[in-house]
Write a protein that holds these residues in place. Structure first.
Motif, PDB file in Angstrom:
ATOM      1  N   VAL A  78       0.839  -1.210   0.000  1.00 14.30           N
ATOM      2  CA  VAL A  78       0.000   0.000   0.000  1.00 14.30           C
ATOM      3  C   VAL A  78       0.868   1.251   0.000  1.00 14.30           C
ATOM      4  CG1 VAL A  78      -1.697   1.338   1.322  1.00 14.30           C
ATOM      5  CG2 VAL A  78      -2.017  -1.122   1.004  1.00 14.30           C
ATOM      6  N   ARG A  79       1.965   1.238   0.707  1.00 15.03           N
ATOM      7  CA  ARG A  79       2.890   2.380   0.672  1.00 15.03           C
ATOM      8  C   ARG A  79       3.363   2.643  -0.758  1.00 15.03           C
ATOM      9  NH1 ARG A  79       5.107  -0.509   5.328  1.00 15.03           N
ATOM     10  NH2 ARG A  79       4.243   0.475   7.183  1.00 15.03           N
ATOM     11  N   VAL A  80       3.634   1.567  -1.485  1.00 15.35           N
ATOM     12  CA  VAL A  80       4.038   1.691  -2.890  1.00 15.35           C
ATOM     13  C   VAL A  80       2.900   2.282  -3.705  1.00 15.35           C
ATOM     14  CG1 VAL A  80       4.591   0.352  -4.963  1.00 15.35           C
ATOM     15  CG2 VAL A  80       5.759  -0.143  -2.804  1.00 15.35           C
ATOM     16  N   LEU A  81       1.692   1.752  -3.529  1.00 16.54           N
ATOM     17  CA  LEU A  81       0.534   2.223  -4.302  1.00 16.54           C
ATOM     18  C   LEU A  81       0.239   3.696  -4.046  1.00 16.54           C
ATOM     19  CD1 LEU A  81      -1.852  -0.850  -3.961  1.00 16.54           C
ATOM     20  CD2 LEU A  81      -0.355  -0.245  -5.885  1.00 16.54           C
ATOM     21  N   GLU A  82       0.426   4.137  -2.821  1.00 14.67           N
ATOM     22  CA  GLU A  82       0.175   5.545  -2.485  1.00 14.67           C
ATOM     23  C   GLU A  82       1.049   6.480  -3.314  1.00 14.67           C
ATOM     24  OE1 GLU A  82       0.747   5.700   1.750  1.00 14.67           O
ATOM     25  OE2 GLU A  82      -1.320   5.083   2.149  1.00 14.67           O
ATOM     26  N   PRO A 137      -3.674   3.638 -16.562  1.00 17.42           N
ATOM     27  CA  PRO A 137      -3.078   3.114 -17.788  1.00 17.42           C
ATOM     28  C   PRO A 137      -2.445   1.739 -17.532  1.00 17.42           C
ATOM     29  CG  PRO A 137      -2.456   5.401 -17.454  1.00 17.42           C
ATOM     30  CD  PRO A 137      -3.132   4.951 -16.187  1.00 17.42           C
ATOM     31  N   TRP A 138      -2.639   0.841 -18.491  1.00 16.30           N
ATOM     32  CA  TRP A 138      -2.155  -0.540 -18.356  1.00 16.30           C
ATOM     33  C   TRP A 138      -0.715  -0.588 -17.861  1.00 16.30           C
ATOM     34  CZ3 TRP A 138      -4.443  -5.351 -19.765  1.00 16.30           C
ATOM     35  CH2 TRP A 138      -3.563  -6.432 -19.772  1.00 16.30           C
ATOM     36  N   SER A 139       0.168   0.159 -18.498  1.00 17.58           N
ATOM     37  CA  SER A 139       1.592   0.095 -18.132  1.00 17.58           C
ATOM     38  C   SER A 139       1.826   0.575 -16.702  1.00 17.58           C
ATOM     39  CB  SER A 139       2.442   0.889 -19.119  1.00 17.58           C
ATOM     40  OG  SER A 139       2.026   2.237 -19.162  1.00 17.58           O
ATOM     41  N   ALA A 140       1.077   1.573 -16.259  1.00 19.48           N
ATOM     42  CA  ALA A 140       1.235   2.078 -14.890  1.00 19.48           C
ATOM     43  C   ALA A 140       0.705   1.072 -13.871  1.00 19.48           C
ATOM     44  CB  ALA A 140       0.533   3.418 -14.739  1.00 19.48           C
ATOM     45  N   VAL A 141      -0.405   0.414 -14.191  1.00 17.76           N
ATOM     46  CA  VAL A 141      -0.963  -0.609 -13.297  1.00 17.76           C
ATOM     47  C   VAL A 141       0.029  -1.769 -13.162  1.00 17.76           C
ATOM     48  CG1 VAL A 141      -2.791  -2.348 -13.072  1.00 17.76           C
ATOM     49  CG2 VAL A 141      -3.377   0.023 -13.668  1.00 17.76           C
ATOM     50  N   MET A 142       0.571  -2.225 -14.286  1.00 18.31           N
ATOM     51  CA  MET A 142       1.539  -3.330 -14.244  1.00 18.31           C
ATOM     52  C   MET A 142       2.813  -2.928 -13.494  1.00 18.31           C
ATOM     53  SD  MET A 142       0.272  -6.018 -15.637  1.00 18.31           S
ATOM     54  CE  MET A 142      -1.169  -5.503 -14.741  1.00 18.31           C
ATOM     55  N   GLN A 143       3.253  -1.682 -13.692  1.00 13.92           N
ATOM     56  CA  GLN A 143       4.443  -1.198 -12.986  1.00 13.92           C
ATOM     57  C   GLN A 143       4.190  -1.148 -11.482  1.00 13.92           C
ATOM     58  OE1 GLN A 143       7.552  -0.410 -14.493  1.00 13.92           O
ATOM     59  NE2 GLN A 143       8.143  -0.613 -12.342  1.00 13.92           N
ATOM     60  N   ALA A 144       2.989  -0.738 -11.082  1.00 17.21           N
ATOM     61  CA  ALA A 144       2.651  -0.670  -9.661  1.00 17.21           C
ATOM     62  C   ALA A 144       2.681  -2.065  -9.030  1.00 17.21           C
ATOM     63  CB  ALA A 144       1.273  -0.029  -9.479  1.00 17.21           C
ATOM     64  N   ILE A 145       2.128  -3.050  -9.735  1.00 22.60           N
ATOM     65  CA  ILE A 145       2.145  -4.416  -9.203  1.00 22.60           C
ATOM     66  C   ILE A 145       3.581  -4.928  -9.138  1.00 22.60           C
ATOM     67  CG2 ILE A 145       1.388  -6.791  -9.613  1.00 22.60           C
ATOM     68  CD1 ILE A 145      -1.216  -5.542 -10.817  1.00 22.60           C
TER      69      ILE A 145
END
Length: 115
Positions: free
Chosen positions: A33-37, A55-63
């Protein structure tokens, strides 16, 4: 949609640290969650995972970044289930995709209550 344009994605993911020797994974989830914030993406935790959209690339990068952070916290292995939805038949206002999906079902249920 132009070929180079990033798809807007609504994802649900459940990241499970393995081999930590602890009965609770809450500390590892908190690290994610700290990362997601820091991403600026809209996300919402629930009991068995997290919804995230953008955006797909941002969602994948977050995971990816959640995986890296949880490994850095000491988890030797991680298993993650991911479900992703995209659509191109209408414009999704950024940050409203998951809320819209839930609201639509709630509207149908409210209509049933009136009948």
């Amino acid at each position: 949609m132009a070929q180079s344009e990033d798809l807007y994605a609504i994802a649900d993911f459940c990241l499970v640290p393995i081999g930590t020797g602890e009965p609770s994974v809450a500390e590892y989830v908190a690290e994610c969650v700290r990362v997601l914030e820091k991403t600026g993406l809209k996300y919402k935790m629930h009991g068995y995972g997290t919804n995230i959209e953008g955006p797909w690339s941002a969602v994948m990068q977050a995971i990816h970044d959640c995986h890296a952070a949880v490994h850095a916290k000491g988890a030797p292995r991680i298993a993650t289930d991911i479900r992703i939805g995209t659509r191109i038949d209408r414009v999704i206002e950024p940050g409203t995709g998951n809320d819209h999906k839930v609201k639509r079902v709630e509207e149908i249920l409210a209509r049933d209550q009136k009948a």
